[in-house]
Design a protein around this motif. Structure first.
Motif, PDB file in Angstrom:
ATOM      1  N   UNK A 216     -11.054 -21.816 -66.551  1.00 12.26           N
ATOM      2  CA  UNK A 216     -11.505 -22.475 -67.366  1.00 12.26           C
ATOM      3  C   UNK A 216     -12.770 -21.143 -67.291  1.00 12.26           C
ATOM      4  N   UNK A 217     -12.774 -20.263 -67.327  1.00 12.41           N
ATOM      5  CA  UNK A 217     -13.677 -19.031 -67.264  1.00 12.41           C
ATOM      6  C   UNK A 217     -12.240 -18.150 -67.956  1.00 12.41           C
ATOM      7  N   UNK A 218     -12.020 -18.257 -68.332  1.00 12.14           N
ATOM      8  CA  UNK A 218     -10.528 -17.213 -69.099  1.00 12.14           C
ATOM      9  C   UNK A 218      -9.864 -18.533 -70.336  1.00 12.14           C
ATOM     10  N   UNK A 219      -9.763 -17.719 -71.007  1.00  6.88           N
ATOM     11  CA  UNK A 219      -9.212 -18.203 -73.090  1.00  6.88           C
ATOM     12  C   UNK A 219      -7.420 -17.797 -72.724  1.00  6.88           C
ATOM     13  N   UNK A 220      -7.194 -18.808 -74.070  1.00  4.59           N
ATOM     14  CA  UNK A 220      -5.733 -18.691 -73.783  1.00  4.59           C
ATOM     15  C   UNK A 220      -5.044 -19.022 -75.003  1.00  4.59           C
ATOM     16  N   UNK A 221      -4.173 -18.473 -75.476  1.00  3.04           N
ATOM     17  CA  UNK A 221      -3.300 -19.323 -77.333  1.00  3.04           C
ATOM     18  C   UNK A 221      -3.344 -20.289 -77.317  1.00  3.04           C
ATOM     19  N   UNK A 222      -4.358 -20.496 -78.651  1.00  2.00           N
ATOM     20  CA  UNK A 222      -4.269 -22.049 -79.311  1.00  2.00           C
ATOM     21  C   UNK A 222      -3.402 -22.859 -78.662  1.00  2.00           C
ATOM     22  N   UNK A 223      -3.321 -24.082 -77.906  1.00  2.00           N
ATOM     23  CA  UNK A 223      -2.066 -24.682 -77.918  1.00  2.00           C
ATOM     24  C   UNK A 223      -1.650 -24.599 -76.140  1.00  2.00           C
ATOM     25  N   UNK A 224      -1.951 -23.800 -76.374  1.00  2.00           N
ATOM     26  CA  UNK A 224      -1.105 -23.194 -74.558  1.00  2.00           C
ATOM     27  C   UNK A 224      -2.240 -23.652 -73.420  1.00  2.00           C
ATOM     28  N   UNK A 225      -4.149 -23.844 -73.320  1.00  2.00           N
ATOM     29  CA  UNK A 225      -4.732 -24.020 -72.829  1.00  2.00           C
ATOM     30  C   UNK A 225      -5.042 -25.293 -72.560  1.00  2.00           C
ATOM     31  N   UNK A 226      -6.432 -26.302 -71.710  1.00  2.00           N
ATOM     32  CA  UNK A 226      -6.484 -27.916 -71.555  1.00  2.00           C
ATOM     33  C   UNK A 226      -7.913 -28.048 -72.808  1.00  2.00           C
ATOM     34  N   UNK A 227      -7.208 -27.540 -73.754  1.00  2.00           N
ATOM     35  CA  UNK A 227      -8.424 -28.234 -74.906  1.00  2.00           C
ATOM     36  C   UNK A 227      -7.106 -28.787 -76.078  1.00  2.00           C
ATOM     37  N   UNK A 228      -7.643 -30.381 -75.949  1.00  3.90           N
ATOM     38  CA  UNK A 228      -6.238 -30.898 -76.760  1.00  3.90           C
ATOM     39  C   UNK A 228      -7.282 -30.916 -78.119  1.00  3.90           C
ATOM     40  N   UNK A 229      -6.607 -29.922 -78.926  1.00  2.47           N
ATOM     41  CA  UNK A 229      -6.787 -29.734 -80.817  1.00  2.47           C
ATOM     42  C   UNK A 229      -6.656 -30.218 -81.048  1.00  2.47           C
ATOM     43  N   UNK A 230      -5.213 -31.186 -81.278  1.00  2.00           N
ATOM     44  CA  UNK A 230      -4.167 -31.719 -82.236  1.00  2.00           C
ATOM     45  C   UNK A 230      -5.506 -32.571 -82.413  1.00  2.00           C
ATOM     46  N   UNK A 231      -6.175 -33.291 -81.728  1.00  2.00           N
ATOM     47  CA  UNK A 231      -7.139 -34.777 -81.189  1.00  2.00           C
ATOM     48  C   UNK A 231      -8.801 -34.270 -82.079  1.00  2.00           C
ATOM     49  N   UNK A 232      -8.858 -32.665 -81.754  1.00  2.00           N
ATOM     50  CA  UNK A 232     -10.245 -33.009 -82.671  1.00  2.00           C
ATOM     51  C   UNK A 232     -10.107 -32.770 -84.033  1.00  2.00           C
ATOM     52  N   UNK A 233      -9.131 -31.801 -83.843  1.00  2.00           N
ATOM     53  CA  UNK A 233      -8.544 -31.923 -85.500  1.00  2.00           C
ATOM     54  C   UNK A 233      -8.786 -32.937 -86.449  1.00  2.00           C
ATOM     55  N   UNK A 234      -8.508 -33.744 -85.677  1.00  2.00           N
ATOM     56  CA  UNK A 234      -8.162 -35.457 -86.210  1.00  2.00           C
ATOM     57  C   UNK A 234      -9.805 -35.568 -86.976  1.00  2.00           C
ATOM     58  N   UNK A 235     -10.815 -34.803 -86.304  1.00  2.00           N
ATOM     59  CA  UNK A 235     -12.305 -35.249 -86.852  1.00  2.00           C
ATOM     60  C   UNK A 235     -12.853 -34.641 -87.645  1.00  2.00           C
ATOM     61  N   UNK A 236     -11.685 -33.464 -87.779  1.00  2.00           N
ATOM     62  CA  UNK A 236     -12.390 -31.837 -88.867  1.00  2.00           C
ATOM     63  C   UNK A 236     -13.342 -32.739 -90.534  1.00  2.00           C
ATOM     64  N   UNK A 237     -12.624 -34.160 -90.940  1.00  2.00           N
ATOM     65  CA  UNK A 237     -13.555 -34.486 -92.020  1.00  2.00           C
ATOM     66  C   UNK A 237     -14.646 -34.314 -91.432  1.00  2.00           C
ATOM     67  N   UNK A 238     -15.164 -35.771 -90.723  1.00  2.00           N
ATOM     68  CA  UNK A 238     -16.329 -36.052 -90.062  1.00  2.00           C
ATOM     69  C   UNK A 238     -17.314 -34.710 -89.258  1.00  2.00           C
ATOM     70  N   UNK A 239     -16.930 -33.716 -89.292  1.00  2.00           N
ATOM     71  CA  UNK A 239     -17.823 -32.544 -88.340  1.00  2.00           C
ATOM     72  C   UNK A 239     -18.283 -31.703 -89.471  1.00  2.00           C
ATOM     73  N   UNK A 240     -17.680 -32.216 -91.174  1.00  2.00           N
ATOM     74  CA  UNK A 240     -17.833 -30.821 -91.797  1.00  2.00           C
ATOM     75  C   UNK A 240     -17.669 -29.825 -92.096  1.00  2.00           C
ATOM     76  N   UNK A 241     -16.232 -29.620 -91.498  1.00  2.00           N
ATOM     77  CA  UNK A 241     -15.735 -27.767 -91.516  1.00  2.00           C
ATOM     78  C   UNK A 241     -14.964 -27.700 -92.550  1.00  2.00           C
ATOM     79  N   UNK A 242     -16.150 -26.187 -92.738  1.00  2.00           N
ATOM     80  CA  UNK A 242     -14.966 -25.477 -93.902  1.00  2.00           C
ATOM     81  C   UNK A 242     -14.529 -24.400 -93.417  1.00  2.00           C
ATOM     82  N   UNK A 243     -14.536 -23.679 -92.403  1.00  2.82           N
ATOM     83  CA  UNK A 243     -13.842 -22.711 -91.688  1.00  2.82           C
ATOM     84  C   UNK A 243     -13.763 -22.676 -90.568  1.00  2.82           C
ATOM     85  N   UNK A 244     -11.685 -22.493 -90.435  1.00  3.60           N
ATOM     86  CA  UNK A 244     -11.837 -21.994 -88.801  1.00  3.60           C
ATOM     87  C   UNK A 244     -11.995 -20.945 -87.975  1.00  3.60           C
TER      88      UNK A 244
END
Length: 287
Positions: free
Chosen positions: A233-261
């Protein structure tokens, strides 16, 4: 009255439009606005920043987040030269990381220069990337930081810019019944200060990013999209190859107010641009 033939035609066009619309209610420009924090390429950018910017544009990035401003230059090139190179490659720089420790100590003179630099680059956000440890040892320290951020935010607003803060994991350490991050969010004016959530560091701290979006809706105008290595967990990897569920997180993009990825990767197991290309393609699929 709408004639039957026109109604069918209009309905068909509407269905086609819906089928190609992005999954979120963003415009095409917003959908395609994917940036990269240049710190990802800190090992090589100083050698040939012009070539690095050209290669990033070729990958598909159209937004650049700067870092490393020092003595009037970025990686040895002037502000004007950087701006020219961005334009040449159809790149923009909506945000930049700049040191904020002086303003936390109450010295705003250097910050005036930072605002000038950001304006010259056309940046919309000045981001404080971290806080020195000796300035954040107590709840009162964080309350002082929030106060200084509000003051700096006023200065930014007068210049047509917004101040933002980028987190690591230390902000989530418990201080009685709260955390430093909660203090910053609860004591900064949302009209003056926004936040760049580094999703990797939030997860690294044991926090679900979605819970923060729901607790503080609209406060996270920028995301650092950075994945966590499954084995270390101290290292990074390519988006989608790691342990963070970005598919689920991106579903909440609107409520976060995000404008820039904004993609950031601090270490690579494969050639850096091969890695960045994989991550870019994954993010575009999510958007």
């Amino acid at each position: 009255m709408v004639h039957r033939r026109n109604f069918i035609k209009q309905t068909g066009l509407a269905l086609v439009a819906c089928s190609i619309a992005p999954s979120f209610s963003f415009s095409t420009k917003e959908k395609l606005a994917i940036g990269i924090q240049l710190y990802s390429l800190r090992e090589t950018i100083a050698d040939n920043p012009m070539e690095i910017l050209k290669k990033l544009a070729n990958v598909g990035f159209n937004e650049i987040e700067t870092y490393g401003y020092n003595d009037g230059k970025f990686w040895g090139i002037s502000i004007a030269e950087l701006k020219e190179e961005l334009t040449k490659n159809n790149l923009i720089s909506p945000s930049g990381h700049y040191d904020g420790n002086s303003l936390i100590k109450g010295d705003f003179e250097n910050f005036k220069e930072i605002i000038s630099v950001a304006n010259q680059l056309g940046q919309e956000y000045i981001i404080i990337p971290s806080i020195e440890e000796n300035l954040r040892e107590s709840k009162s320290d964080y309350q002082n930081i929030a106060e200084k951020f509000n003051q700096a935010g006023e200065m930014c607003k007068s210049a047509g810019i917004t101040l933002a803060y980028h987190n690591h994991a230390f902000e989530f350490e418990k201080m009685d019944d709260t955390t430093g991050y909660d203090i910053l969010l609860n004591n900064t004016d949302e009209d003056l200060v926004t936040f760049e959530m580094d999703i990797y560091w939030v997860v690294r701290a044991g926090i679900n990013p979605i819970s923060l979006f729901e607790k503080y809706p609209g406060r996270f105008k920028l995301w650092h999209v950075k994945d966590m290595h499954k084995e270390d967990p101290e290292l990074n990897t390519e988006i989608g190859n790691g342990s963070i569920d970005y598919k689920e997180i991106f579903k909440s993009a609107e409520i976060s107010g995000v404008e820039h990825y904004i993609l950031e990767q601090e270490n690579f197991e494969m050639p850096d641009f091969k890695s960045l290309n994989e991550s870019y393609n994954y993010i575009t699929r999510l958007l």
